[in-house]
Design an enzyme around this catalytic site. Structure first.
Site, mmCIF file in Angstrom:
data_model
loop_
_atom_site.group_PDB
_atom_site.id
_atom_site.type_symbol
_atom_site.label_atom_id
_atom_site.label_comp_id
_atom_site.label_asym_id
_atom_site.label_seq_id
_atom_site.Cartn_x
_atom_site.Cartn_y
_atom_site.Cartn_z
ATOM 1 N N CYS A 136 35.397 24.555 30.918
ATOM 2 C CA CYS A 136 34.908 23.185 30.990
ATOM 3 C C CYS A 136 33.812 23.121 32.048
ATOM 4 O O CYS A 136 33.748 23.951 32.937
ATOM 5 C CB CYS A 136 36.023 22.234 31.371
ATOM 6 S SG CYS A 136 37.399 22.268 30.231
ATOM 7 N N ARG A 149 28.266 27.300 27.200
ATOM 8 C CA ARG A 149 29.564 27.949 27.374
ATOM 9 C C ARG A 149 30.532 27.612 26.252
ATOM 10 O O ARG A 149 31.590 28.226 26.162
ATOM 11 C CB ARG A 149 30.164 27.528 28.707
ATOM 12 C CG ARG A 149 29.397 28.118 29.858
ATOM 13 C CD ARG A 149 29.656 27.375 31.118
ATOM 14 N NE ARG A 149 29.152 28.125 32.233
ATOM 15 C CZ ARG A 149 29.907 28.561 33.241
ATOM 16 N NH1 ARG A 149 31.194 28.333 33.250
ATOM 17 N NH2 ARG A 149 29.393 29.223 34.223
ATOM 18 N N TRP A 173 36.536 21.876 26.972
ATOM 19 C CA TRP A 173 36.977 22.880 26.001
ATOM 20 C C TRP A 173 38.490 22.716 25.952
ATOM 21 O O TRP A 173 39.189 22.987 26.917
ATOM 22 C CB TRP A 173 36.590 24.267 26.500
ATOM 23 C CG TRP A 173 36.798 25.380 25.525
ATOM 24 C CD1 TRP A 173 36.004 25.703 24.461
ATOM 25 C CD2 TRP A 173 37.847 26.352 25.544
ATOM 26 N NE1 TRP A 173 36.491 26.811 23.829
ATOM 27 C CE2 TRP A 173 37.621 27.233 24.462
ATOM 28 C CE3 TRP A 173 38.964 26.571 26.359
ATOM 29 C CZ2 TRP A 173 38.464 28.303 24.188
ATOM 30 C CZ3 TRP A 173 39.788 27.644 26.078
ATOM 31 C CH2 TRP A 173 39.536 28.491 24.996
ATOM 32 N N ASN A 224 38.414 20.771 35.872
ATOM 33 C CA ASN A 224 38.494 22.047 35.150
ATOM 34 C C ASN A 224 39.758 22.754 35.595
ATOM 35 O O ASN A 224 40.118 22.671 36.769
ATOM 36 C CB ASN A 224 37.330 22.966 35.530
ATOM 37 C CG ASN A 224 36.016 22.498 34.961
ATOM 38 O OD1 ASN A 224 35.972 21.567 34.178
ATOM 39 N ND2 ASN A 224 34.940 23.152 35.381
ATOM 40 N N GLY A 225 40.368 23.506 34.691
ATOM 41 C CA GLY A 225 41.554 24.264 35.083
ATOM 42 C C GLY A 225 42.786 23.736 34.358
ATOM 43 O O GLY A 225 42.676 22.921 33.445
ATOM 44 N N GLU A 232 33.428 47.136 20.320
ATOM 45 C CA GLU A 232 32.504 46.078 20.728
ATOM 46 C C GLU A 232 31.730 45.561 19.502
ATOM 47 O O GLU A 232 31.507 44.359 19.364
ATOM 48 C CB GLU A 232 31.569 46.622 21.812
ATOM 49 C CG GLU A 232 30.478 45.686 22.271
ATOM 50 C CD GLU A 232 30.952 44.331 22.798
ATOM 51 O OE1 GLU A 232 32.154 44.162 23.054
ATOM 52 O OE2 GLU A 232 30.109 43.424 22.918
ATOM 53 N N LYS A 252 31.761 41.696 18.222
ATOM 54 C CA LYS A 252 30.542 40.902 18.014
ATOM 55 C C LYS A 252 30.572 40.262 16.636
ATOM 56 O O LYS A 252 30.285 39.082 16.475
ATOM 57 C CB LYS A 252 29.269 41.760 18.120
ATOM 58 C CG LYS A 252 28.828 42.178 19.487
ATOM 59 C CD LYS A 252 28.253 41.102 20.355
ATOM 60 C CE LYS A 252 29.294 40.403 21.139
ATOM 61 N NZ LYS A 252 29.848 40.976 22.297
ATOM 62 N N GLU A 306 33.217 37.470 16.436
ATOM 63 C CA GLU A 306 32.890 36.317 17.283
ATOM 64 C C GLU A 306 31.872 35.388 16.630
ATOM 65 O O GLU A 306 32.039 34.175 16.662
ATOM 66 C CB GLU A 306 32.266 36.796 18.615
ATOM 67 C CG GLU A 306 33.253 37.190 19.678
ATOM 68 C CD GLU A 306 32.553 37.661 20.949
ATOM 69 O OE1 GLU A 306 33.004 37.268 22.025
ATOM 70 O OE2 GLU A 306 31.565 38.420 20.880
ATOM 71 N N HIS A 310 46.034 57.204 9.196
ATOM 72 C CA HIS A 310 47.367 56.749 9.617
ATOM 73 C C HIS A 310 47.575 55.263 9.341
ATOM 74 O O HIS A 310 48.400 54.628 9.980
ATOM 75 C CB HIS A 310 47.574 57.061 11.102
ATOM 76 C CG HIS A 310 47.504 58.526 11.399
ATOM 77 N ND1 HIS A 310 48.406 59.434 10.894
ATOM 78 C CD2 HIS A 310 46.605 59.250 12.102
ATOM 79 C CE1 HIS A 310 48.082 60.650 11.287
ATOM 80 N NE2 HIS A 310 46.988 60.563 12.020
ATOM 81 N N LYS A 341 32.086 30.637 26.962
ATOM 82 C CA LYS A 341 31.364 31.725 27.624
ATOM 83 C C LYS A 341 32.150 32.265 28.814
ATOM 84 O O LYS A 341 32.211 33.459 29.044
ATOM 85 C CB LYS A 341 30.002 31.201 28.092
ATOM 86 C CG LYS A 341 29.161 32.216 28.807
ATOM 87 C CD LYS A 341 28.627 33.227 27.834
ATOM 88 C CE LYS A 341 27.891 34.370 28.506
ATOM 89 N NZ LYS A 341 27.892 35.566 27.656
#
Ligand code: G6P
Length: 609
Positions: free
Chosen positions: A2, A27, A75, A99-100, A482, A486, A489, A505, A604
Site C-alpha cells: 500500500c 506497485r 492493496w 500500511n501493514g 525465472e 515472468k 506474472e 519423473h 511491486k
C-alpha cells in the site's frame, strides 16, 4: 505494497497528494482515497475503487481544497477492494492511513465496540483510527493520542493521521513498514516511499523502527520507541539518477529490459579493474568480514530468490564455499542449526520485503557471523540494518515484474562470489576470467536484445496457450524458473519450470502438441544431457522453443523453433539467457492484452507478510 502520501503546506495539497499516488501506483493497487482538512468537523474525503486515475476523475467533480491532507493507495489484505475498505479511515474529526497488518485487530475491535465505536469497514486499519480517537478524547492532542495508540498495536504499521481541530499538523509512525519525511521549504511531507515526493523535494529523512514524528509547516520532530527525542540523518537524493518516465517505450517493463546493458555497465563502474574485482567493490569493511566466512545462507523472495539460486552454483562451484538458499517466508518459521561462521545474505530489489526483512532480524538473534544485503534501494531498511551491502545500481524499477533488478543482482552476486572466493578456491586466473567476461557483458546484452523481433514472432505461438514448461540444467535451471515466473506474472499463463533431468519423473506426462516447452541451452558441459531431455519432448509431439548458443548444433525442424544467442562464457550465461525469456513473456503479455506493468493481484513491494 500500500502507498501513503501526506502533506502539510501553505498551498492546496490535493494535486501534490494525487501526483504522489500516481508515482506509487506502479506497485499495484486496487483502490485509492484522499482526505484534506477544510475547516472543523469531519474531514472531507474522496475514495474510489480501481486505479488512481479513477480517484483523479472523482476529484475533478469533488475537489478537496485545503492545506493539510493524507492519501493512500490500497492493496487489499483484510476485506475486498471497496470504497468502505479504502483508506483514509475516519473516526469523528480524525482521518488516518495505514500500511501493514495489525495482528490483534480482532481483540482491539471488541474492545472498541464495547466503548461504543461502530465499524464500517472490514479492515484492520479501522481499529487504529478508533483507537487514536479514543485516546484523543482523553488527551486532546494528536501526537500523544497516536503515541498511546501504537503501544496497543501488535503487527506492522506505517501510518499517518490528521485531525480537523489541529490543522497544519500531521502525525506519523512506523514499525515494520517504511515511512519517510520529505523536507520542503515552509512545507513538509510524508510518504511510504520517497519516490512519491520527488516532485516536491529532494531532501528526505527516513524514520527508523518504532519512530513517531510530528510534521508541521516549518519543522518536523521525531521520537524513538522509548519516547526520546531523536534526530535522523537528512539524505539528499540526486534527481538525475532517478528518472521515472517511460521515455519512448510503451511500458516500464520494456524500458527496463532495454536499460539492462546500461545499468549493468553502471553497476560495474569503479568495481572492476583490468583483471581483478577492485577491493572497493563491496566496501571497505568487506574483506575482514569475508575472511572468516565458511558458509553462506541466502534468503530472498520472488525473483530475488531466483538470483540467490543462481548464486548458489557460483558460490559453491567457483568460490568453493557451502551455500544454502531459502525463500524468506519459509526460513523465518523453520527450526534449524546455524553453522559457525555463516554469513547471511539477503537479496531484495526494494529492501523492504516484509519476509526478507524479518529473516534478517531473526538471523541477528541466531548466531550468524554477519549479514550482507544485495539491494537496489540505498535508503531501504535492509541496507540500513545489514553489516555490509552491495548496491545493484539498477535505478528505480517500476514494472512489477522484475527485470533489470534481477540481472544487476546477478552481477553483484558474481562480484560477491569473487570477493568471497579469494579467501577460498578462487585463484588469479579464475578471477581474471570472470572479470573479462563481466567487461564484455554490456555488449553481449545489447546483441541479445537485437533478437527482439525474432522473439516477438515466436511469441505468437503462446498467445492461445494455457500452460508452458520451462527447462534448464545446472545454473540454467533457476534461469528457467525465472522465465516461468515472468510468463505467469504478466501473461497469466500457467508456467512451470523443471531441471530438464527431472522431466521423465513426472512432467513428461503433460507433454503433448498443446504444451509449449521452452529450453535454455548455452553451449555448456550439460548441453548433450539437455539435448537428450529435449528429444524426450520431441518424441511425444511436444512443441519445443529453444534459446541456444550458435555453436550448440541445434537445427530447426517441425516442432523445434530455435533462436540463436551469441556465444558467451559459461559464467555470464545465466545473465544473457534471462534476456530472451523476459522479452518472450513481454510479447506474450502484449498479445494477451494484459496489464504488463501492473499485473492483476500483484504488488511491486510486499511490505506485509
Ligand atoms: C514481489 C515482486 C517481485 C519481487 C518480490 C521480492 O513479489 O512482485 O517482482 O521479486 O516481491 O521483492 P524484493 O523487493 O525483495 O526483491
Amino acid at each position: 505494497m500500500c502507498g501513503i502520501v501526506g502533506a502539510v503546506a501553505q498551498r492546496d495539497v490535493a494535486a501534490i497528494l494525487l501526483e504522489g499516488l500516481h508515482r506509487l501506483e506502479y506497485r499495484g493497487y486496487d483502490s485509492a482515497g484522499m482526505a484534506v482538512i477544510n475547516g472543523e468537523g469531519p474531514i472531507p474525503f474522496v475514495k474510489r475503487v480501481g486505479k488512481v486515475e479513477a480517484l483523479a476523475q472523482a476529484l475533478d467533480t469533488h475537489p478537496l481544497p485545503g492545506k493539510t491532507g493524507i492519501a493512500h493507495t490500497r492493496w487489499a489484505t483484510h476485506g475486498q477492494p471497496s470504497e468502505d475498505n479504502a483508506h483514509p479511515h475516519f473516526s469523528g474529526s480524525l482521518a488516518l492511513v495505514h500500511n501493514g497488518i495489525i495482528e490483534n485487530h480482532s481483540e482491539l475491535k471488541q474492545r472498541l465496540e464495547a466503548l461504543g465505536y461502530e465499524f464500517v469497514s472490514q479492515t484492520d486499519t479501522e481499529t487504529i483510527v478508533h483507537l487514536v480517537h479514543h485516546y484523543y478524547q482523553l488527551q486532546r492532542d494528536l501526537l500523544s493520542a497516536v503515541r498511546h495508540a501504537v503501544k496497543d498495536l501488535d503487527g506492522a504499521y506505517g501510518l499517518a493521521a490528521i485531525h480537523a481541530d489541529q490543522p497544519d499538523r500531521l502525525v506519523c509512525a512506523r514499525k515494520g513498514s517504511p515511512l519517510v519525511i520529505g523536507v520542503g521549504i515552509g512545507e513538509n511531507f510524508v510518504a511510504s516511499d520517497h519516490l512519491a515526493l520527488r516532485q516536491v523535494t529532494d531532501r528526505f529523512v527516513y524514520l527508523e523502527e518504532g519512530d513517531i514524528a510530528e510534521v508541521t509547516l516549518g519543522h518536523y520532530r521525531i521520537w524513538n520507541e522509548a519516547g526520546e527525542s531523536v534526530t535522523r540523518d537528512l539524505t539528499q537524493i540526486d534527481a538525475a539518477a532517478e528518472s521515472i518516465d517511460k521515455g519512448p517505450y510503451r511500458h516500464f517493463m520494456l524500458k527496463e529490459i532495454y536499460e539492462q546493458p546500461k545499468m549493468i555497465e553502471r553497476s560495474l563502474l569503479q568495481r572492476l579493474g583490468k583483471t581483478k574485482v577492485l577491493a572497493e567493490a563491496l566496501g571497505p569493511h568487506a574483506a575482514p568480514l569475508l575472511a572468516s566466512v565458511s558458509s553462506v545462507q541466502i534468503v530472498a523472495c520472488g525473483t530475488s530468490y531466483h538470483a540467490g539460486m543462481i548464486a548458489k552454483y557460483w558460490i559453491e562451484g567457483i568460490a568453493g564455499v557451502p551455500c544454502r538458499v531459502e525463500v524468506a517466508s519459509e526460513f523465518r518459521y523453520r527450526k534449524f542449526k546455524v553453522q559457525e561462521n555463516t554469513l547471511l545474505v539477503t537479496i531484495s530489489q526494494s529492501g523492504e520485503t516484509a519476509d526478507t526483512l524479518a529473516a534478517l532480524r531473526l538471523a541477528k538473534t541466531l548466531g550468524y557471523s554477519a549479514s550482507l544485503t544485495i539491494c537496489n534501494v540505498a535508503q531501504s531498511s535492509l541496507v540500513r540494518e545489514s553489516d555490509l551491502f552491495v548496491m545493484t545500481e539498477a535505478g528505480p524499477e517500476i514494472g512489477v515484474a522484475s527485470t533489470k533488478a534481477f540481472t544487476t543482482q546477478l552481477v553483484a552476486l558474481l562480484l560477491f562470489t569473487v570477493a568471497l572466493g579469494r579467501h577460498h578456491d578462487i585463484d588469479e586466473a579464475t578471477e581474471a576470467n570472470i572479470v573479462k567476461a563481466l567487461h564484455g557483458l554490456p555488449r553481449l546484452l545489447s546483441e541479445t536484445l537485437d533478437l527482439d523481433a525474432d522473439i516477438r514472432a515466436m511469441s505468437k505461438a503462446f498467445a492461445e496457450k494455457h500452460h508452458a514448461l520451462f527447462l534448464g540444467r545446472g545454473v540454467q535451471w533457476p534461469v528457467a524458473m525465472e522465465g516461468a515466473l515472468k510468463l505467469k506474472e504478466i501473461s497469466y499463463i500457467h508456467a512451470e519450470s523443471y531441471p530438464a533431468g527431472e522431466l521423465k519423473h513426472g512432467p513428461l506426462a503433460l507433454v503433448d502438441s498443446d504444451m509449449p516447452v521452452i529450453a535454455v541451452a548455452p553451449n555448456d558441459e550439460l548441453l548433450e544431457k539437455l539435448k537428450s531431455n529435449l528429444q524426450e519432448v520431441q518424441a511425444r509431439g511436444g512443441q519445443l522453443f529453444v534459446f541456444a548458443d550458435k555453436a550448440a548444433g541445434f537445427k530447426e525442424s517441425k516442432g523445434l523453433d530455435i533462436i540463436e544467442l551469441p556465444h558467451v562464457d559459461d559464467i555470464i550465461a545465466p545473465i544473457i539467457y534471462t534476456i530472451p525469456l523476459q522479452l518472450l513473456s513481454y510479447h506474450v503479455a502484449i498479445l494477451k492484452g494484459t496489464d504488463v506493468d501492473q499485473p492483476r493481484n500483484l504488488a511491486k513491494s510486499v511490505t506485509v507478510e
